[in-house]
Design an enzyme around this catalytic site. Structure first.
Site, PDB file in Angstrom:
ATOM      1  N   ALA A 113      24.970   8.729  -3.225  1.00  0.00           N
ATOM      2  CA  ALA A 113      26.161   9.510  -3.561  1.00  0.00           C
ATOM      3  C   ALA A 113      26.966   9.778  -2.305  1.00  0.00           C
ATOM      4  O   ALA A 113      26.483   9.581  -1.187  1.00  0.00           O
ATOM      5  CB  ALA A 113      25.767  10.832  -4.230  1.00  0.00           C
ATOM      6  N   GLU A 129      30.322   3.789  -1.041  1.00  0.00           N
ATOM      7  CA  GLU A 129      29.136   4.589  -0.735  1.00  0.00           C
ATOM      8  C   GLU A 129      27.843   3.806  -0.967  1.00  0.00           C
ATOM      9  O   GLU A 129      26.905   3.900  -0.184  1.00  0.00           O
ATOM     10  CB  GLU A 129      29.131   5.874  -1.566  1.00  0.00           C
ATOM     11  N   GLU A 133      25.360   3.082   2.275  1.00  0.00           N
ATOM     12  CA  GLU A 133      24.066   3.752   2.340  1.00  0.00           C
ATOM     13  C   GLU A 133      22.883   2.826   2.087  1.00  0.00           C
ATOM     14  O   GLU A 133      21.784   3.068   2.614  1.00  0.00           O
ATOM     15  CB  GLU A 133      24.029   4.921   1.354  1.00  0.00           C
ATOM     16  N   SER A 150      27.987  23.311  -9.973  1.00  0.00           N
ATOM     17  CA  SER A 150      27.898  24.777  -9.959  1.00  0.00           C
ATOM     18  C   SER A 150      29.300  25.359 -10.132  1.00  0.00           C
ATOM     19  O   SER A 150      29.906  25.858  -9.188  1.00  0.00           O
ATOM     20  CB  SER A 150      27.268  25.261  -8.643  1.00  0.00           C
ATOM     21  N   PRO A 151      29.849  25.285 -11.351  1.00  0.00           N
ATOM     22  CA  PRO A 151      31.250  25.639 -11.582  1.00  0.00           C
ATOM     23  C   PRO A 151      31.592  27.113 -11.428  1.00  0.00           C
ATOM     24  O   PRO A 151      32.760  27.481 -11.506  1.00  0.00           O
ATOM     25  CB  PRO A 151      31.500  25.166 -13.021  1.00  0.00           C
ATOM     26  N   GLY A 152      30.583  27.966 -11.187  1.00  0.00           N
ATOM     27  CA  GLY A 152      30.883  29.374 -10.969  1.00  0.00           C
ATOM     28  C   GLY A 152      31.672  29.612  -9.695  1.00  0.00           C
ATOM     29  O   GLY A 152      32.453  30.559  -9.603  1.00  0.00           O
ATOM     30  N   GLU A 156      33.815  21.170  -7.142  1.00  0.00           N
ATOM     31  CA  GLU A 156      33.522  19.751  -6.911  1.00  0.00           C
ATOM     32  C   GLU A 156      33.134  19.045  -8.214  1.00  0.00           C
ATOM     33  O   GLU A 156      32.146  19.382  -8.850  1.00  0.00           O
ATOM     34  CB  GLU A 156      32.377  19.617  -5.904  1.00  0.00           C
ATOM     35  N   GLU A 177      23.832  10.300   9.032  1.00  0.00           N
ATOM     36  CA  GLU A 177      22.988  10.016   7.874  1.00  0.00           C
ATOM     37  C   GLU A 177      21.705   9.297   8.303  1.00  0.00           C
ATOM     38  O   GLU A 177      21.750   8.292   9.008  1.00  0.00           O
ATOM     39  CB  GLU A 177      23.731   9.162   6.848  1.00  0.00           C
TER      40      GLU A 177
END
Length: 220
Positions: A113, A129, A133, A150-152, A156, A177
């Site tokens: 990712a 990507e 990678e 984590s939409p709170g 993203e 990386e």
């Protein structure tokens, strides 16, 4: 009671009634936002970094409720479920990565990712990507799913692509990386998930959805 007093009393009652049905401008409630859309009042950047920025937003939520939120804004990311069906179509091999994640303070097994550049097409980013990678390229690409981790507080969006017809090549990861990758059977990844050995959200979501689809396909 005189006629004059009756008229005076009646006028007072009408005035009191009007004051109850017509609130003053100071107490009149704010017009509610749309039932499906928010109204942004203000947005202030409180942190700007190389990967994301943090905003403090004041808004009316759908329905008109006032709210203040700290939100991380990001260009979005792509996830690649790279599949090798050359040995088995029912239990294909999946490209998996193993790397240390400082935020989680541990090594995690993950799908390949990476983040998108500003204005970059998701499919272009996914192809870049995967090759950077792992060295792999794929002959066939299609969207699998899109989700918010984590939409709170995190804006993203993560777009998952299914990549098939893999062609091996040389990896060239970025300087920061340190990635180990290998091919793992789908059935073995599912077992790892069941044992709690995989804790990465994008991998859980993508692998389990794909396994479900594969299972349905081969039941027909």
């Amino acid at each position: 009671m005189s006629k004059k007093n009756k008229q005076s009393k009646s006028a007072k009652l009408e005035k009191a009634k009007a004051s109850k049905t017509k609130p003053s401008k100071e107490t009149e409630p704010r017009k509610p936002a749309s039932a499906t859309e928010e109204t942004l009042i203000s947005s202030k950047v409180v942190y700007q970094g190389p990967l994301f920025r943090v905003l403090h937003d004041k808004l009316l939520e759908p329905g008109g409720k006032p709210s203040e939120r700290d939100v991380i804004r990001h260009n979005g990311s792509v996830v690649i479920l790279a599949v090798d069906k050359s040995k088995s179509k029912k239990d294909p091999w999946i490209v998996m990565e193993h790397q240390y994640r400082h935020a989680a303070k541990q090594y995690l097994w993950e799908l390949p990712a990476g983040k998108l550049d500003a204005g970059e097409e998701p499919l272009v980013g996914a192809k870049r990507e995967l090759e950077e990678e792992t060295g792999y390229r794929a002959k066939k690409w299609k969207p699998l799913v899109e989700y918010y981790g984590s939409p709170g507080f995190l804006g993203e969006s993560m777009k998952v692509f299914l990549a098939e017809g893999l062609v091996a090549g040389d990896a060239h990861p970025e300087d920061d990386e340190d990635i180990e990758f290998r091919l793992v059977k789908l059935s073995d990844i599912v077992k790892m998930i069941e044992k709690g050995a995989i804790k990465d959200g994008k991998t859980l979501c993508s692998v389990l959805l794909y396994a479900r689809r594969i299972g349905k396909k081969h039941k027909k």
